[in-house]
Scaffold this active site. Structure first.
Site, PDB file in Angstrom:
ATOM      1  N   SER A  50      51.984 -14.324 -20.766  1.00 27.53           N
ATOM      2  CA  SER A  50      51.738 -13.588 -19.521  1.00 27.53           C
ATOM      3  C   SER A  50      52.076 -12.114 -19.719  1.00 27.53           C
ATOM      4  O   SER A  50      51.484 -11.458 -20.564  1.00 27.53           O
ATOM      5  CB  SER A  50      52.525 -14.223 -18.371  1.00 27.53           C
ATOM      6  OG  SER A  50      52.138 -13.697 -17.125  1.00 27.53           O
ATOM      7  N   SER A  51      53.033 -11.560 -18.985  1.00 29.21           N
ATOM      8  CA  SER A  51      53.402 -10.163 -19.203  1.00 29.21           C
ATOM      9  C   SER A  51      53.874  -9.945 -20.636  1.00 29.21           C
ATOM     10  O   SER A  51      53.633  -8.888 -21.234  1.00 29.21           O
ATOM     11  CB  SER A  51      54.492  -9.729 -18.219  1.00 29.21           C
ATOM     12  OG  SER A  51      54.767  -8.354 -18.345  1.00 29.21           O
TER      13      SER A  51
END
Length: 305
Positions: free
Chosen positions: A140-141
Site C-alpha cells: 500500500s503506502s
C-alpha cells in the site's frame, strides 16, 4: 492526506510471537533526515559477512512496529543473516508516506525518501553491509514508497517489490501529504514513455544500473484501483528497456487465481484475481526475487544480475 481508514486493516502475521534472536531497535542519529522519519533496525544475532539490507516501509495507518509484527522478514534474517530496516512515517495524521513531494521524487532532494536512504547509508557503514545488495519492499503506502525509492535512488537499491501500490510520481503534487484520488482510482493513465520520463527526471544525470522490480496487485482493489498495475507495468518496462509484451505468463502462481507475467529477468507483475486491497503478503516470492536466501557465491546484486 485523508484516506479510507480501512487501509489500516492490512493482514498481519505473528512475527512478534516468534522466537527471534534479537529485537527491533530504534536509532536516533543516523544522518540527514529533513522530515524526521524514525528509524528502527533489526540486526540478527548471527549476521552474514557483508550483510545485505532489506528496507520495509509500512502501510498507511501503520507503524514500523506493526510492519515488523506483520511481516516475517526478521525471522527470515535470523536464518540468512541480512539486516532489516523498518522506517516510521513522521506523518502523524495518517502515517502515510510522502510519495508526492518534489523532494521525495528527486534524487538527494529531501522528503521521507531521503531520510530512509540515510538509514541505509548509516547501516551499510555501521555493519559493513553490502552496498550492492540493498532491497526494499512494502504494501500500500509502503509499496508507493518502494516505487519512489527505486525511482529516485537507482544508485542505492538493487531491487524492489511493491504490493498494491501505484507508479512512481502518480501522487505527485504540492506538499508531503497529498492524497491523489485521481491516481488512487486509476484515472491517471500515461504511456510508457511518459511514465519513464518521470523516473528519469528524478535523477537526470544518472546513466547507470537500474534496479529490477516486482509488483503485485489485486483485480478487486477498492482503494488503489487495479488500473495502477497496468500503469506500473508500462512505467517499469520502459524504464528498464523491456518489451511491453510478457516473455512468459504463468497462471495459478504463487496462489490459485494469481497470474505471473514475466518481462525478461528484471521485471515481473502478479495479478491476483478477486483480491482486494488487503493483498496477502508473498514473503517467499519476495525473498526469491531478492535472492536473500543466498549467503555465499554468485548472489544477485547490482554487479551480478
Amino acid at each position: 492526506m485523508l484516506i479510507p481508514t480501512f487501509l489500516a486493516a492490512l493482514s498481519e502475521t505473528t512475527t512478534s510471537a516468534q522466537a527471534l534472536s534479537s529485537q527491533l531497535t530504534q536509532i536516533n542519529d543516523f544522518g540527514p533526515n529533513p522530515r524526521n522519519v524514525s528509524m528502527y533496525i533489526y540486526v540478527p544475532k548471527s549476521l552474514a559477512a557483508k550483510p545485505p539490507i532489506l528496507v520495509v516501509p509500512h502501510w498507511c495507518h501503520g507503524t514500523a512496529q506493526a510492519a515488523f509484527n506483520g511481516r516475517p522478514y526478521a525471522a527470515m534474517s535470523d536464518t540468512y543473516g541480512f539486516i532489516s530496516i523498518w522506517p516510521d512515517s513522521p506523518n502523524k495524521a495518517d502515517y502515510c508516506w510522502d510519495v508526492s513531494s518534489k523532494q521525495s521524487l528527486t534524487h538527494e532532494g529531501g522528503g521521507d525518501a531521503f531520510g530512509i536512504v540515510s538509514m541505509v547509508r548509516w547501516a551499510l557503514k555501521e555493519y559493513k553491509g553490502d552496498p550492492d545488495r540493498v532491497f526494499v519492499t512494502g504494501t500500500s503506502s509502503g509499496a508507493m514508497m518502494t516505487n519512489v525509492l527505486i525511482g529516485s535512488y537507482p544508485d542505492v537499491f538493487a531491487a524492489g517489490s511493491a504490493e498494491a501500490g501505484v507508479p512512481f510520481g502518480c501522487f505527485a503534487g504540492e506538499g508531503y501529504g497529498v492524497w491523489s484520488d485521481a491516481c488512487a482510482t486509476g484515472k491517471i493513465i500515461k504511456n510508457g514513455t511518459e511514465w519513464a520520463k518521470m523516473v528519469f527526471d528524478a535523477y537526470p544525470e544518472y546513466k547507470g544500473f537500474r534496479p529490477k522490480m516486482q509488483v503485485f496487485h489485486g483485480t478487486k482493489d477498492e482503494v488503489l484501483y487495479p488500473q495502477n498495475l497496468k500503469e506500473e507495468i508500462k512505467q517499469w518496462t520502459t524504464v528498464l528497456g523491456l518489451n511491453s509484451t510478457p516473455t512468459s505468463t504463468t497462471p495459478d502462481t504463487p496462489l490459485k487465481g494469481w497470474t505471473r507475467y514475466k518481462y525478461g529477468t528484471k521485471f515481473e507483475a502478479y495479478e491476483a484475481a478477486g483480491v482486494g486491497h488487503n493483498i496477502p503478503n508473498q514473503a517467499d516470492v519476495v525473498m526469491e526475487w531478492f535472492d536473500l536466501r543466498c549467503t555465499t557465491g554468485n548472489c544477485y546484486s547490482r554487479t551480478r544480475n
